[in-house]
Write an enzyme that holds these catalytic residues in place. Structure first.
Site, PDB file in Angstrom:
ATOM      1  N   ASP A   1     -30.467 -20.699   1.985  1.00  0.00           N
ATOM      2  CA  ASP A   1     -29.867 -20.291   0.672  1.00  0.00           C
ATOM      3  C   ASP A   1     -29.385 -21.505  -0.202  1.00  0.00           C
ATOM      4  O   ASP A   1     -29.416 -22.652   0.367  1.00  0.00           O
ATOM      5  CB  ASP A   1     -28.453 -19.542   1.074  1.00  0.00           C
ATOM      6  CG  ASP A   1     -27.486 -20.452   2.021  1.00  0.00           C
ATOM      7  OD1 ASP A   1     -27.777 -20.945   2.959  1.00  0.00           O
ATOM      8  OD2 ASP A   1     -26.089 -20.329   1.609  1.00  0.00           O
TER       9      ASP A   1
ATOM     10  N   GLU B   1     -25.335 -19.583   4.348  1.00  0.00           N
ATOM     11  CA  GLU B   1     -24.894 -20.611   5.265  1.00  0.00           C
ATOM     12  C   GLU B   1     -23.393 -21.180   4.487  1.00  0.00           C
ATOM     13  O   GLU B   1     -22.342 -21.227   4.711  1.00  0.00           O
ATOM     14  CB  GLU B   1     -25.664 -21.684   5.925  1.00  0.00           C
ATOM     15  CG  GLU B   1     -24.965 -22.727   6.585  1.00  0.00           C
ATOM     16  CD  GLU B   1     -23.971 -23.835   5.610  1.00  0.00           C
ATOM     17  OE1 GLU B   1     -22.863 -24.238   6.385  1.00  0.00           O
ATOM     18  OE2 GLU B   1     -24.274 -24.407   4.461  1.00  0.00           O
TER      19      GLU B   1
END
Length: 406
Positions: free
Chosen positions: A91, A149
C-alpha cells in the site's frame, strides 16, 4: 520533467548471482510501474491485478482477495521440505509526491513514500527466481502480498483469513527498505526491532467564558497544558530507564477567539515502546493523569485509547539465519548493523506473534544521488540498485532454511 527514464542497473555487490543480477532491469521496471499507480490500504486493486498477471505468466499458484485486496502465492520446489513465508506490503500513503521523475505518481495525493513499491518488486523478483529454479531449493515458499500496512493494518486480517495454514507456515521473513541506512547496509537484530504503536484521543469539557473573567470558567486550555506536561512524567518516572518509550501529543485544538476562554479542548497523540510488558501500563497512566487533573478543576473528559500494532519482536534463531546471509552478501561485517532499532511501528508484528520470524532493514539511501529523504516525505525515493540485493538475500535465506533447525 523529462519523459526519458534513465535506468541504473549497476550492482555493487559481487555476491549477487548472475540470474538475479539479470533481473535488475525488470525489478526496476516493476517498481516504477507500481510507483506510478499507488493505492491506499485495502484499495490496492491495480496493484493486485499487476501482481496476479505476473504470477500467472510464471505458472505460480496464487489466491486473490485475501483480506480484501491481498494476494498469497504458493511456490513448491521439486524437493520436499519446510514452509517459509515471505511478506511484502504493497500500500501507499496519502501524500502528494514532489519528486520530478518520469515515474512520478499519476494518482493525485497518493504516493509510495515508504518503499512498499520496492518491497513488492523484490517479492515479485523472488517469485520469478523460485519458479524458474525449482531444483535449487527445498520445500515450499508462500509469498504474502499484504495490503494496508500503513493503516488500519492488513496483517491481522490476512492471518485470520488463514494465510499461515494450508500448508502451515514454519517461519516468516520480511524486509523494509530503509533510508536511515546507506545502500548495501543491512540492519538485523534479535528481539525488538520496531516499537508498539498505540494511539489516543481525548476531549476535555470545561466551562467557557470571557477571557477577562477567568474565575467564572473552567479553562480547558489550562487543563490541556497541565495534562500535556503531566504525560511527560510517565516515561521519566513510571518506566525503567533501561526500557525505551515515547508519549507524544501531536495535536491540540481549542478556542475560537483571543478573548474567549474555551469550554472544550481536544488532543490526540501516540505511544511507542519496545517491551511488551508495558502494554497496559502507559494507557492506564495516561487516563489516571487526565482523570486526576480534570477532577481537580471540576472538569470532565472523554478518552479513546487503542492499540494499533504490537512491537516487532524477532525470533533469535530466524534472526541468526538472516544475519548469516547478511554477512555473506555485504562487502564487510561493517555493513551489518546489529543494533538497528526504531520507534516506528509495523504490523509485521502480528505475523511474528504467530510464528518464528525475522524482519530486517535493507539500507536504501544514497546521498550522492540525492536519494536520502526520510520515509513519508513527499520527496522520498531510494537507490534502486538495492532491489536485486533484496532478492538475493531472500533466495539465500530460502536455500539455507531447508537445513536450519528452528
Amino acid at each position: 520533467m523529462s519523459n526519458t527514464i534513465t535506468l541504473d542497473y549497476s550492482i555493487e555487490s559481487s555476491a549477487i548471482r548472475a540470474e538475479i543480477a539479470q533481473l535488475q532491469p525488470q525489478l526496476v521496471h516493476w517498481r516504477r510501474r507500481l510507483h506510478q499507480y499507488p493505492e491506499l490500504g485495502f484499495q490496492e486493486i491495480l496493484t493486485a491485478d499487476f501482481i496476479a498477471e505476473k504470477l500467472s505468466d510464471w505458472g505460480i499458484d496464487y489466491q486473490t482477495q485475501v483480506a480484501k485486496t491481498g494476494i498469497v502465492a504458493t511456490i513448491h520446489s521439486n524437493h520436499e521440505g519446510k514452509v517459509l513465508a515471505i511478506r511484502a506490503d504493497m500500500d501507499a500513503l496519502p501524500i502528494q509526491e514532489e519528486n520530478q521523475v518520469a515515474y512520478c505518481s499519476k494518482h493525485k495525493g497518493i504516493m509510495h513514500g515508504c518503499g512498499h513499491d520496492g518491497h513488492t518488486a523484490i517479492a515479485l523478483g523472488i517469485a520469478h527466481y523460485l519458479a524458474h529454479n525449482r531444483d535449487k531449493w527445498q520445500g515450499t515458499v508462500k509469498i504474502i502480498f499484504q495490503p494496508a500496512e500503513e493503516g488500519p493494518g492488513g496483517a491481522k486480517p490476512m492471518i485470520e483469513a488463514g494465510v499461515l495454514t494450508n500448508p502451515r507456515v514454519d517461519a516468516i521473513i520480511g524486509l523494509h527498505l530503509w533510508n536511515n541506512l546507506p545502500v548495501g547496509t543491512i540492519g538485523v537484530r534479535e528481539g525488538a526491532l520496531m516499537a508498539a504503536v498505540e494511539c489516543f484521543k481525548c476531549t476535555l469539557f470545561g466551562k467557557g467564558g470571557h477571557g477577562a473573567m477567568p474565575h467564572q470558567t473552567v479553562d480547558s486550555v489550562v487543563l490541556g497544558a497541565q495534562i500535556i506536561n503531566g504525560l511527560q512524567s510517565i516515561v521519566s518516572r513510571n518506566i525503567s530507564p533501561i526500557d525505551s518509550a515515547v508519549v507524544t501529543v501531536g495535536q491540540f485544538h481549542a478556542g475560537t477567539a483571543l478573548n474567549v476562554i474555551a469550554d472544550t479542548a481536544k488532543m490526540s497523540g501516540t505511544v511507542r515502546y519496545f517491551n511488551p510488558k508495558l502494554e497496559k501500563l502507559i494507557g492506564e497512566r495516561i487516563e489516571a493523569i487526565i482523570k486526576g487533573i480534570c477532577e481537580s478543576h471540576g472538569a470532565k473528559y472523554e478518552l479513546d485509547y487503542w492499540q494499533l500494532y504490537p512491537p516487532v519482536i524477532n525470533n533469535s534463531r530466524i534472526t541468526q539465519l538472516v544475519k548469516s546471509v547478511a554477512l555473506e552478501v555485504v562487502e564487510t561485517p561493517l555493513g551489518v548493523v546489529p543494533e538497528c532499532q526504531t520507534m516506528g511501528g509495523e504490523d509485521m508484528s502480528f505475523f511474528l506473534q504467530e510464528i518464528p520470524g525475522c524482519y530486517f532493514f535493507l539500507g536504501s539511501a544514497n546521498e550522492g544521488k540525492g536519494l536520502n529523504y526520510p520515509h513519508h516525505h513527499p520527496r522520498f525515493d531510494f537507490d534502486e540498485t538495492v532491489l536485486s540485493l533484496g532478492v538475493e538475500i531472500f533466495a539465500r535465506c530460502i536455500e539455507k532454511f531447508a537445513d536450519f533447525t528452528i
